[in-house]
Design a protein around this motif. Structure first.
Motif, mmCIF file in Angstrom:
data_model
loop_
_atom_site.group_PDB
_atom_site.id
_atom_site.type_symbol
_atom_site.label_atom_id
_atom_site.label_comp_id
_atom_site.label_asym_id
_atom_site.label_seq_id
_atom_site.Cartn_x
_atom_site.Cartn_y
_atom_site.Cartn_z
ATOM 1 N N ASP A 1 0.738 -1.376 -0.032
ATOM 2 C CA ASP A 1 0.151 -0.127 0.078
ATOM 3 C C ASP A 1 0.888 1.206 0.001
ATOM 4 O OD1 ASP A 1 1.031 -0.067 2.531
ATOM 5 O OD2 ASP A 1 -0.995 0.202 3.578
ATOM 6 N N GLY A 2 2.214 1.040 0.018
ATOM 7 C CA GLY A 2 2.904 2.295 -0.066
ATOM 8 C C GLY A 2 3.560 2.562 1.061
ATOM 9 N N SER A 3 3.064 2.182 2.472
ATOM 10 C CA SER A 3 3.422 2.744 3.427
ATOM 11 C C SER A 3 4.975 2.109 3.863
ATOM 12 C CB SER A 3 2.516 2.157 4.611
ATOM 13 O OG SER A 3 2.443 0.788 4.781
ATOM 14 N N ALA A 4 5.575 2.839 4.664
ATOM 15 C CA ALA A 4 7.141 2.601 4.944
ATOM 16 C C ALA A 4 7.044 1.493 6.225
ATOM 17 C CB ALA A 4 7.741 3.919 5.251
ATOM 18 N N VAL A 5 7.940 0.737 6.266
ATOM 19 C CA VAL A 5 8.114 -0.285 7.320
ATOM 20 C C VAL A 5 9.675 -0.311 7.813
ATOM 21 C CG1 VAL A 5 8.118 -2.144 5.808
ATOM 22 C CG2 VAL A 5 7.492 -2.517 8.103
ATOM 23 N N ASP A 6 9.823 -0.332 9.102
ATOM 24 C CA ASP A 6 11.500 -0.442 9.237
ATOM 25 C C ASP A 6 11.791 -1.822 8.807
ATOM 26 O OD1 ASP A 6 11.383 -2.349 11.487
ATOM 27 O OD2 ASP A 6 10.463 -0.612 12.796
ATOM 28 N N GLU A 7 13.317 -2.026 8.840
ATOM 29 C CA GLU A 7 14.177 -3.105 8.296
ATOM 30 C C GLU A 7 13.758 -4.294 9.167
ATOM 31 O OE1 GLU A 7 18.512 -4.515 7.101
ATOM 32 O OE2 GLU A 7 17.999 -2.453 7.357
ATOM 33 N N ALA A 8 13.448 -4.052 10.444
ATOM 34 C CA ALA A 8 13.262 -5.379 11.312
ATOM 35 C C ALA A 8 11.761 -5.904 10.999
ATOM 36 C CB ALA A 8 13.433 -4.976 12.724
ATOM 37 N N ALA A 9 10.893 -5.060 10.909
ATOM 38 C CA ALA A 9 9.538 -5.504 10.765
ATOM 39 C C ALA A 9 9.369 -6.172 9.191
ATOM 40 C CB ALA A 9 8.611 -4.329 10.741
ATOM 41 N N ALA A 10 10.151 -5.418 8.253
ATOM 42 C CA ALA A 10 10.260 -5.954 6.899
ATOM 43 C C ALA A 10 10.784 -7.399 6.981
ATOM 44 C CB ALA A 10 11.109 -5.017 6.094
ATOM 45 N N GLY A 11 12.002 -7.854 7.825
ATOM 46 C CA GLY A 11 12.515 -8.861 7.764
ATOM 47 C C GLY A 11 11.377 -9.843 8.176
ATOM 48 N N ARG A 12 10.723 -9.799 9.310
ATOM 49 C CA ARG A 12 9.690 -10.484 9.882
ATOM 50 C C ARG A 12 8.661 -10.800 8.977
ATOM 51 N NH1 ARG A 12 10.761 -7.081 14.138
ATOM 52 N NH2 ARG A 12 8.696 -6.066 14.094
ATOM 53 N N LEU A 13 8.128 -9.571 8.442
ATOM 54 C CA LEU A 13 7.075 -9.835 7.320
ATOM 55 C C LEU A 13 7.378 -10.741 6.296
ATOM 56 C CD1 LEU A 13 5.353 -6.556 7.780
ATOM 57 C CD2 LEU A 13 4.263 -8.500 8.382
ATOM 58 N N LYS A 14 8.688 -10.383 5.799
ATOM 59 C CA LYS A 14 8.912 -11.016 4.421
ATOM 60 C C LYS A 14 9.327 -12.619 4.629
ATOM 61 C CE LYS A 14 11.055 -10.016 0.391
ATOM 62 N NZ LYS A 14 10.094 -9.720 -0.637
ATOM 63 N N ARG A 15 9.684 -12.836 6.087
ATOM 64 C CA ARG A 15 9.800 -14.446 6.431
ATOM 65 C C ARG A 15 8.593 -14.972 6.468
ATOM 66 N NH1 ARG A 15 13.873 -12.086 9.357
ATOM 67 N NH2 ARG A 15 12.921 -11.816 10.882
ATOM 68 N N GLU A 16 7.616 -14.140 7.078
ATOM 69 C CA GLU A 16 6.167 -15.110 7.253
ATOM 70 C C GLU A 16 5.521 -15.215 5.757
ATOM 71 O OE1 GLU A 16 2.236 -13.946 9.502
ATOM 72 O OE2 GLU A 16 4.093 -12.723 10.032
ATOM 73 N N ALA A 17 5.759 -14.056 5.068
ATOM 74 C CA ALA A 17 5.338 -14.181 3.602
ATOM 75 C C ALA A 17 6.137 -15.337 2.912
ATOM 76 C CB ALA A 17 5.435 -12.784 2.832
ATOM 77 N N THR A 18 7.062 -15.459 2.963
ATOM 78 C CA THR A 18 7.796 -16.429 2.365
ATOM 79 C C THR A 18 7.285 -17.905 2.874
ATOM 80 O OG1 THR A 18 9.861 -15.235 1.955
ATOM 81 C CG2 THR A 18 10.191 -17.551 1.935
ATOM 82 N N GLY A 19 7.086 -18.016 4.118
ATOM 83 C CA GLY A 19 6.678 -19.329 4.862
ATOM 84 C C GLY A 19 5.234 -19.713 4.337
ATOM 85 N N LEU A 20 4.376 -18.771 4.255
ATOM 86 C CA LEU A 20 2.916 -18.886 3.645
ATOM 87 C C LEU A 20 3.207 -19.360 2.356
ATOM 88 C CD1 LEU A 20 1.032 -15.970 5.311
ATOM 89 C CD2 LEU A 20 0.583 -18.443 5.795
ATOM 90 N N HIS A 21 3.896 -18.510 1.566
ATOM 91 C CA HIS A 21 3.754 -18.862 0.169
ATOM 92 C C HIS A 21 4.445 -20.012 -0.167
ATOM 93 C CE1 HIS A 21 6.198 -18.946 -3.893
ATOM 94 N NE2 HIS A 21 5.267 -18.213 -4.381
ATOM 95 N N ASN A 22 5.524 -20.713 0.317
ATOM 96 C CA ASN A 22 6.040 -22.092 0.269
ATOM 97 C C ASN A 22 5.015 -23.151 0.708
ATOM 98 O OD1 ASN A 22 8.305 -20.807 -0.826
ATOM 99 N ND2 ASN A 22 9.508 -21.048 1.217
#
Length: 134
Positions: free
Chosen positions: A65-86
């Motif tokens: 949606d364009g909102s900024a997110v810090d690197e730590a939160a981005a890492g957590r969300l990226k790992r969660e999205a990758t797990g759901l995707h896989n």
């Protein structure tokens, strides 16, 4: 939703390929309401992929949606999205196999019921009528 993404609807499909002679990849399922309106579902992995943060041109992490997110939160969300995707990326059912496939539609407002179901298996350029088990 914590990713800021638009809501989706899910379709859970039990695929029975036990009488088949070749594997099938359940590419898309379309359902129709009584008025003939079509709702199309495709791999939930596509939706999940769009939910994760991306590194933007301004050298920061941004959500869909364009909102900024810090690197730590981005890492957590990226790992969660990758797990759901896989966990949901496989939509292929082998010969004599059965599996459950989760599909998603960006149309979040579905009717209470459907009167017709068609599938479009990957690799086939035709749609096939499907019969729901229940």
């Amino acid at each position: 939703m914590k990713t800021g993404a638009a809501p989706v609807s899910y379709l859970v499909v039990d695929v029975d390929n036990r009488r088949a002679t070749q594997p099938i990849n359940l590419y898309a399922v379309s359902v129709f309401d009584a008025a003939g309106r079509r709702f199309t579902f495709s791999s939930v992995a596509d939706a999940i992929h769009s939910w994760g943060p991306t590194f933007s041109y301004d050298f920061g992490w941004r959500m869909g949606d364009g909102s900024a997110v810090d690197e730590a939160a981005a890492g957590r969300l990226k790992r969660e999205a990758t797990g759901l995707h896989n966990a949901n990326v496989n939509t292929t059912v082998g010969v004599a196999g059965q599996t459950r496939v989760v599909l998603a539609s960006y149309d979040a407002h579905l009717p209470a019921g459907f009167v017709r179901v068609i599938v479009q298996p990957f690799g086939m350029d035709v749609e096939v009528e499907a019969a729901p088990a229940s």
